[in-house]
Design an enzyme around this catalytic site. Structure first.
Site, mmCIF file in Angstrom:
data_model
loop_
_atom_site.group_PDB
_atom_site.id
_atom_site.type_symbol
_atom_site.label_atom_id
_atom_site.label_comp_id
_atom_site.label_asym_id
_atom_site.label_seq_id
_atom_site.Cartn_x
_atom_site.Cartn_y
_atom_site.Cartn_z
ATOM 1 N N HIS A 85 0.825 -1.217 0.000
ATOM 2 C CA HIS A 85 0.000 0.000 0.000
ATOM 3 C C HIS A 85 0.855 1.263 0.000
ATOM 4 O O HIS A 85 0.387 2.324 -0.409
ATOM 5 C CB HIS A 85 -1.003 -0.010 1.162
ATOM 6 C CG HIS A 85 -0.445 0.288 2.520
ATOM 7 N ND1 HIS A 85 -0.081 -0.690 3.420
ATOM 8 C CD2 HIS A 85 -0.212 1.469 3.150
ATOM 9 C CE1 HIS A 85 0.334 -0.124 4.544
ATOM 10 N NE2 HIS A 85 0.274 1.187 4.407
ATOM 11 N N ASP A 220 1.306 -7.692 2.213
ATOM 12 C CA ASP A 220 1.463 -6.242 2.066
ATOM 13 C C ASP A 220 2.947 -5.883 1.932
ATOM 14 O O ASP A 220 3.555 -5.301 2.834
ATOM 15 C CB ASP A 220 0.836 -5.522 3.260
ATOM 16 C CG ASP A 220 0.516 -4.067 2.960
ATOM 17 O OD1 ASP A 220 0.967 -3.576 1.904
ATOM 18 O OD2 ASP A 220 -0.188 -3.432 3.754
ATOM 19 N N SER A 673 4.109 2.440 8.308
ATOM 20 C CA SER A 673 3.848 1.439 7.284
ATOM 21 C C SER A 673 5.114 1.192 6.472
ATOM 22 O O SER A 673 5.766 2.134 6.029
ATOM 23 C CB SER A 673 2.731 1.902 6.360
ATOM 24 O OG SER A 673 1.489 1.884 7.009
#
Length: 739
Positions: A85, A220, A673
């Protein structure tokens, strides 16, 4: 269950001290690591704290920022790993009708097949962090507006000196709400390329439904590569550029971690509000978050509906939609968390205790006046936010936002560079131009107009109006609907043409003021009102720059008197947090095990987005092609120190699968992230990508019993590369080690 019992016993009986319960809290500046060396050691983190404090040494010099996420070097050829992402824009940028890499995934089998990640993509390598508090606060005075402007002038002077080499990007960041300032020096990598990304159906398996939830089964991760000129210096994209050779790259432990293992995370957390006042939390809970959530949900519903019938629109708005959905769920999580746990009450209780401490402490008794002044200023700040909210949203069109920035640039260019507003100086022009170029890849007139119309209607249906905007909206055919008027604006503008859009960067203010382009005209008519709002905000910021630092001095002293961890709120700068691999007791009374396994993917698979796992992934699981990535157990050995301290009620469970995602108690937030998750030796064992739903409120208050971060297990990444996508060329680049 062991760790939940420990936390429960600690909280209910006081067996463990307050400092022990809060042991994993903290988003620490690297230089602080030696001060918590004992805590790192207790968690089984053996790498010396002094080494973690040194940004020129392994592993910290392998950790990089993307400007909005974190990544890390994992090979001597500039290979970088981050979250899927986080690389979404790069994947989207290269997705076309003829090859949709979002849907199908992408693997470059050789370096010459690695496409640019886009003109805006950068890697930032932090090389130095210097305390410049004295320089920033020098001769700033007490007049609020002048004080704000003098702080900015001092910051810009430091930045200019730091950026004598064009290959570096520098910034001066406020820590502890203006109590301290640090100069951050970062090397910029301007040529970033896409290397390997799994399909979105794997990278975002579960989509928004699983976002902030656990158990998770998300791949991810994505690999990028940094390129530089043949001289080894940063350069813009050129086919003749060569892979960047980082000063170090991470060793990857192919055996991963087990429950109870100590881990730490390094990255760039965006923002937290743990030192904010209770009144600020209540404003966020009662007005700000519900208001933002309502608008985001409307925009999400609109984009999803328009994307369903148009695949090109779906690709262009995929990144924005994912970002809004993430924020939407976070707002809902915050609101649910505030209801489930009385965080306002907890903070108010601590605030009351702080006031009582103030009254007793001779050194800080006088700070009560500053505390009262701060509360008064916060009331003013809230009024400003509410007053300008609908007017600012009414300028949400991407074309109007572009026109506003271009006209502001023309105005700023008339000033000496040192006096220009940040974002409009010569140092900013490359990125300014890149953003103008990139607009086309994430813009469609139909969507932009629909979203803008919604914001304008919301503005017209409330009482705080701006005459300049009302006049502009009432121009032209009085019988025409607002929608028809907007159609005219989009039909007559030239800002949808990239070359014409870029040409405005060289225009002077007079050219804007005599332009017939409707978006340019609207930007000109709103300029003075926008500037008056900005001036009011700067004046208030100047007042707060006096009140907040004094408040923070007292708060830090209060925290230290209670032996609580003292670290600055997150502000997008490099931080380290530590903890352990650990499950938790969820809100529904179920204990969430720390690891998920491959078999959970077909169990969730429905064939319908977002639970539509790729066929090749399902086949590999069905055939149990686990290879060397299969592990027998990932649970804590009953002979561990935890079980010696507290009787363990469970036994090691046979895992017999590949771990997919896992939990730990590290202290993270947005911006973390893609952050590398390290074992105690400083070897890569996973990537941070999310938090549990119960933990969302940690931005305001850290609760050690339920705060858990969610990571992609390195064994799952290696398994995907090996058994599913056959990325052998990349595996050969990695430095794999075993326990």
């Amino acid at each position: 269950m062991r760790n939940v019992l420990i936390a429960a016993i600690a909280l209910s009986t006081g067996v463990l001290s307050s400092s022990a319960v809060m042991a994993d809290e903290g988003q620490w500046q690297p230089y602080q690591m030696p001060s918590i060396a004992d805590k790192l050691s207790e968690r089984g983190i053996d790498i010396p704290a002094e080494q973690l404090a040194d940004l020129t040494r392994y592993p910290m010099n392998a950790v990089v920022g993307l400007g909005y996420c974190t990544a890390s070097f994992v090979s001597p050829q500039g290979l970088v790993v981050t979250n899927h992402h986080c690389a979404y824009r790069a994947i989207q940028y290269n997705s076309k009708k003829e090859h949709n890499y979002l849907a199908d995934g992408f693997l470059a089998t050789s370096k010459d097949k690695e496409p640019t990640a886009g003109p805006n993509e950068r890697l930032y390598i932090t090389e130095a962090v210097t305390n410049v508090s004295t320089q920033v606060k020098q001769d700033i005075g007490n007049d609020p507006l002048l004080r704000y402007e003098n702080i900015q002038a001092n910051r810009k002077a430091l930045i200019k000196e730091c950026e004598s080499d064009d290959n570096y990007r520098c910034s001066v960041r406020s820590f502890h709400n203006g109590l301290e300032y640090y100069l951050i020096k970062q090397l910029i990598i301007r040529d970033v390329r896409l290397v390997y990304a799994p399909p979105e159906s794997a990278g975002a398996f579960g989509g928004d439904i699983d976002n902030y939830e656990y158990p998770r089964h998300s791949a991810d991760f994505t690999f990028l590569r940094a390129y530089v000129g043949k001289d080894g210096k940063p350069a813009v994209f050129n086919k003749d550029n060569v892979p960047y050779q980082p000063k170090s790259y991470l060793k990857i432990n192919a055996d991963g971690v087990k429950a109870g293992d100590g881990v730490f995370v390094a990255g760039y957390p965006g923002s937290t509000s743990r030192y904010r006042l209770t009144s600020e939390l209540k404003f966020a809970s009662d007005w700000l978050y519900p208001t933002l959530a309502t608008r985001f949900q409307l925009r999400i519903d609109t984009i999803e509906a328009m994307s369903a019938a148009n695949n090109e629109v779906k690709i262009k708005y995929a990144g924005k939609l994912a970002g809004m959905a993430n924020r939407m769920k976070k707002y809902n999580g915050l609101l649910d968390g505030f209801k489930a746990t009385d965080i306002a009450g907890i903070k108010q209780g601590r605030e009351n205790d702080f006031k009582a401490w103030l009254a007793k402490d001779k050194t800080y008794q006088s700070f009560q006046t500053q505390f009262d002044e701060l509360e008064t200023l916060l009331v003013e700040q809230r009024k400003q936010r509410q007053t300008r909210y609908y007017f600012e949203n009414a300028q949400s069109s991407a074309l109007l936002a572009t026109a506003n920035k271009l006209y502001r640039l023309a105005k700023e260019k008339a000033k000496p560079d040192a006096e220009r507003e940040e974002g409009y100086q010569e140092r900013d022009m490359k990125m300014f131009k890149a953003r103008l170029k990139r607009l086309d890849s994430s813009f469609a007139v139909s969507v932009d107009k629909t979203l803008w119309l919604q914001d304008l209607e919301a503005y017209l249906n409330q009482d705080i109006r701006v005459s300049e905007l009302d006049t502009a909206l009432n121009e032209g055919d009085v019988e025409a609907s607002l929608s028809e008027k907007l159609d005219g604006l989009y039909a007559l503008t030239s800002l949808t043409d990239k070359e014409k859009r870029l040409a405005w960067m060289d225009a002077d203010a007079k050219a804007f003021e005599t332009s017939a382009d409707p978006f340019i005209r609207l930007a000109v008519s709103l300029y003075d009102k926008n500037m008056s709002g900005e001036k009011a905000a700067k004046t208030l910021a100047g007042k707060l720059s006096m009140a907040r630092p004094d408040y923070m001095k007292a708060v830090i002293a209060y925290y230290k008197s209670n032996n609580w961890p003292v670290y600055p709120d997150a502000n997008g700068t490099l931080r380290i947090t530590y903890g352990m691999v650990d499950g938790y007791q969820s809100k529904d009374a179920l204990y969430k095990q720390p690891f998920t396994r491959l078999e959970g993917i077909p169990a969730k698979h429905t064939g319908v987005e977002p639970f539509n796992a790729p066929a090749k992934l399902l086949k590999a699981i069905e055939e149990q092609r686990y290879g060397s990535h299969k592990v027998a157990t990932v649970y804590q050995d009953p002979a561990s120190w935890l079980c010696r301290l507290f009787s363990c009620l469970d036994k090691p469970e046979q895992f017999n699968s590949v771990p997919v995602n896992f939990l730990s108690s590290v202290d993270t937030t947005g911006g973390n992230s893609g952050s590398p998750v390290f074992n105690g030796k400083g070897e890569l064992v996973g990537l941070n990508f999310d938090s549990t739903y119960e933990a969302i409120t940690k931005d305001w208050f850290f609760n050690p019993t339920i705060t858990r971060a969610v990571h992609v297990d390195i064994r799952y990444i290696l398994w995907m590369m090996d058994e599913v996508d056959h990325a052998q060329n990349l595996i050969e680049e990695l430095d794999l080690v075993r326990n």
